[in-house]
Motif scaffolding. Structure first.
Motif, mmCIF file in Angstrom:
data_model
loop_
_atom_site.group_PDB
_atom_site.id
_atom_site.type_symbol
_atom_site.label_atom_id
_atom_site.label_comp_id
_atom_site.label_asym_id
_atom_site.label_seq_id
_atom_site.Cartn_x
_atom_site.Cartn_y
_atom_site.Cartn_z
ATOM 1 N N UNK A 168 0.827 -1.210 0.000
ATOM 2 C CA UNK A 168 0.000 0.000 0.000
ATOM 3 C C UNK A 168 0.859 1.257 0.000
ATOM 4 N N UNK A 169 1.942 1.245 0.771
ATOM 5 C CA UNK A 169 2.805 2.420 0.859
ATOM 6 C C UNK A 169 3.421 2.759 -0.494
ATOM 7 N N UNK A 170 4.037 1.772 -1.140
ATOM 8 C CA UNK A 170 4.722 2.058 -2.395
ATOM 9 C C UNK A 170 3.737 2.318 -3.540
ATOM 10 N N UNK A 171 2.572 1.682 -3.490
ATOM 11 C CA UNK A 171 1.562 1.961 -4.510
ATOM 12 C C UNK A 171 1.071 3.407 -4.400
ATOM 13 N N UNK A 172 0.814 3.857 -3.166
ATOM 14 C CA UNK A 172 0.342 5.223 -2.972
ATOM 15 C C UNK A 172 1.438 6.244 -3.250
ATOM 16 N N UNK A 173 2.696 5.867 -3.027
ATOM 17 C CA UNK A 173 3.802 6.783 -3.344
ATOM 18 C C UNK A 173 3.825 7.127 -4.831
ATOM 19 N N UNK A 174 3.315 6.210 -5.664
ATOM 20 C CA UNK A 174 3.311 6.450 -7.111
ATOM 21 C C UNK A 174 2.196 7.391 -7.548
ATOM 22 N N UNK A 175 1.046 7.302 -6.872
ATOM 23 C CA UNK A 175 -0.121 8.065 -7.331
ATOM 24 C C UNK A 175 -0.486 9.232 -6.418
ATOM 25 N N UNK A 176 -0.252 9.094 -5.122
ATOM 26 C CA UNK A 176 -0.603 10.155 -4.164
ATOM 27 C C UNK A 176 0.382 10.118 -3.001
ATOM 28 N N UNK A 177 1.636 10.520 -3.246
ATOM 29 C CA UNK A 177 2.676 10.372 -2.223
ATOM 30 C C UNK A 177 2.360 11.077 -0.908
ATOM 31 N N UNK A 178 1.618 12.160 -0.984
ATOM 32 C CA UNK A 178 1.305 12.907 0.238
ATOM 33 C C UNK A 178 0.445 12.097 1.193
ATOM 34 N N UNK A 179 -0.311 11.127 0.655
ATOM 35 C CA UNK A 179 -1.230 10.346 1.478
ATOM 36 C C UNK A 179 -0.751 8.916 1.683
ATOM 37 N N UNK A 180 0.502 8.649 1.364
ATOM 38 C CA UNK A 180 1.014 7.281 1.476
ATOM 39 C C UNK A 180 0.968 6.782 2.917
ATOM 40 N N UNK A 181 1.397 7.621 3.857
ATOM 41 C CA UNK A 181 1.434 7.187 5.258
ATOM 42 C C UNK A 181 0.017 7.010 5.800
ATOM 43 N N UNK A 182 -0.903 7.885 5.390
ATOM 44 C CA UNK A 182 -2.304 7.725 5.817
ATOM 45 C C UNK A 182 -2.858 6.413 5.300
ATOM 46 N N UNK A 183 -2.520 6.079 4.057
ATOM 47 C CA UNK A 183 -2.973 4.816 3.486
ATOM 48 C C UNK A 183 -2.433 3.617 4.230
ATOM 49 N N UNK A 184 -1.177 3.721 4.668
ATOM 50 C CA UNK A 184 -0.575 2.624 5.436
ATOM 51 C C UNK A 184 -1.298 2.444 6.771
ATOM 52 N N UNK A 185 -1.610 3.556 7.434
ATOM 53 C CA UNK A 185 -2.326 3.480 8.709
ATOM 54 C C UNK A 185 -3.684 2.817 8.532
ATOM 55 N N UNK A 186 -4.447 3.259 7.537
ATOM 56 C CA UNK A 186 -5.765 2.682 7.289
ATOM 57 C C UNK A 186 -5.646 1.214 6.883
ATOM 58 N N UNK A 187 -4.666 0.901 6.032
ATOM 59 C CA UNK A 187 -4.466 -0.485 5.601
ATOM 60 C C UNK A 187 -4.125 -1.373 6.786
ATOM 61 N N UNK A 188 -3.281 -0.869 7.689
ATOM 62 C CA UNK A 188 -2.910 -1.663 8.863
ATOM 63 C C UNK A 188 -4.089 -1.962 9.763
ATOM 64 N N UNK A 189 -4.962 -0.962 9.952
ATOM 65 C CA UNK A 189 -6.150 -1.167 10.803
ATOM 66 C C UNK A 189 -7.077 -2.199 10.176
ATOM 67 N N UNK A 190 -7.368 -2.028 8.874
ATOM 68 C CA UNK A 190 -8.285 -2.947 8.181
ATOM 69 C C UNK A 190 -7.706 -4.347 8.102
ATOM 70 N N UNK A 191 -6.430 -4.454 7.712
ATOM 71 C CA UNK A 191 -5.803 -5.770 7.563
ATOM 72 C C UNK A 191 -5.724 -6.498 8.900
#
Length: 398
Positions: A168-191
């Motif tokens: 999730x982190x590296x995928x978001x770094x490609x399309x929306x780098x500013x929100x990569x860490x937020x995506x990781x947090x949400x992914x970690x909670x859901x996963x």
């Protein structure tokens, strides 16, 4: 380098703030409470402190560190993060047992006054400002790399959870780098929920009530707590903390920060809390590009971190129980990925900024990562000292 703003251009926090700054502040608070802050339980158990004393300790830290960081960040318009001395907690696990808690509080108060005195000593603050930038960057890299190592170790024990967070982190770094860490947090909670890795437990919303202690003073507590705590605060927090800021392009005057932290520490001592210092480990989250696209406005991320810390100070016990729901592997992965960009920029600054063939930065990195503690002083101090010696010898030879 970032400079102080003119007096005619006061900061506009709301105008300068950005959603990524809010997120950086939130993540700083979460990682702090999931990592260093929970170590207080080890101290409380070893010294047989009550739950009330432990919660009061956390309350004083979060409230006064948050407030001090907000004031310093607003005054300097730089991301000044204030936290407590993590090396100091490690010392207290073994040094506090056997010392009456009022005497320990007296030692905490003495240490705070000593830090205040250091801030009034100009030669010391000038020496901090003269540390070469590549060596400060190497020290910062040494502080950060263990977070990356722990994230990889977490992958070894929970590959599905940490693996999806990394993707999730590296995928978001490609399309929306500013929100990569937020995506990781949400992914970690859901996963964590999907993989049934949560640790559900009843959580009660309750205000933390501080327990104030009348300090007592003894030579034994001064020698075994106050002096070592002061040395650890300076070598383990202030030196690397200023290194983090310098690596990111910020060079605030050390004196006011030392004095502010010394004053905050003396106030925190009465609620049973040890030294409040300049942030080092967590400061990378609020000083990096993920905190704000404009370096001149990253001070807002440190302010948000202070705001969140002050809020959770009111519910210290509740927050610690909530963080316990997430698996430790998710927290380790979040910290490692949130700091990955800072690791890269620090390593780049350490080796690209150094003179060709210089060994000073590698020496700082190796010694600081070694974990050695001669005379009870942490490896970061010995790392920067060794690097400065090599830097001086190389300069004399050249």
């Amino acid at each position: 380098m970032t400079t102080l703003p003119a007096a005619s251009t006061p900061p506009s926090f709301w105008r300068d703030s950005h959603p990524s700054a809010v997120l950086a502040g939130l993540i700083t608070m979460l990682i702090g409470w999931a990592g260093p802050n929970v170590l207080i339980y080890s101290v409380a158990q070893a010294a047989h402190l009550s739950d009330g004393q432990a919660m009061s300790w956390l309350w004083a830290h979060a409230l006064l560190a948050g407030l001090t960081g907000i004031i310093l960040s607003l005054r300097t318009r730089m991301p000044i993060l204030v936290t407590w001395s993590t090396p100091g907690i490690a010392l207290l696990v073994t040094a506090l047992p056997g010392i009456p808690f009022p005497e320990a509080v007296g030692a905490f108060l003495t240490s705070g006054l000593l830090v205040l005195g250091l801030g009034l000593f100009p030669p010391l603050t000038r020496a901090l400002q003269r540390i070469p930038a590549p060596l400060a960057a190497a020290l910062n890299a040494a502080i950060l790399l263990p977070f990356g190592f722990r994230a990889l170790q977490a992958f070894g024990t929970a590959p599905a959870l940490v693996g999806v967070m990394i993707v999730a982190y590296f995928a978001l770094r490609l399309v929306a780098p500013r929100w990569a860490v937020a995506g990781v947090l949400l992914t970690g909670v859901v996963a964590s929920g999907v993989l049934n890795l949560w640790h559900p437990q009843p959580v009660a919303l309750a205000l933390t009530r501080p327990e104030f202690v009348l300090p007592q003073f003894s030579l034994h507590a001064t020698l075994n707590l106050a002096l070592p705590l002061t040395l650890l605060a300076f070598t383990g927090q202030f030196v690397p903390g200023f290194g983090v800021l310098k690596t990111s392009g910020y060079e605030p005057a050390p004196g006011p920060i030392l004095r502010a932290c010394g004053l905050a520490s003396t106030a925190a001592a009465f609620a049973g809390c040890h030294n409040l210092t300049l942030g080092a480990l967590l400061a990378n989250i609020v000083t990096g590009p993920e905190a704000h696209p404009d370096p001149r406005k990253r001070y807002t991320a440190a302010i948000w971190a202070g705001v969140f810390n002050m809020i959770v100070a009111l519910f210290a016990g509740t927050v610690l129980h909530l963080l316990g729901i997430l698996p430790t592997q998710a927290i380790a992965a979040l910290a490692g990925l949130a700091l990955l960009a800072a690791m890269g920029s620090s390593l780049q600054a350490a080796f690209q900024g150094a003179a060709a063939g210089s060994l000073a930065a590698p020496v700082v990195l190796l010694v600081a990562l070694s974990g050695i503690t001669p005379l009870g002083i942490g490896a970061p101090f010995w790392g920067i000292l060794a690097g400065l010696i090599v830097y001086w010898v190389e300069g004399r030879r050249g």
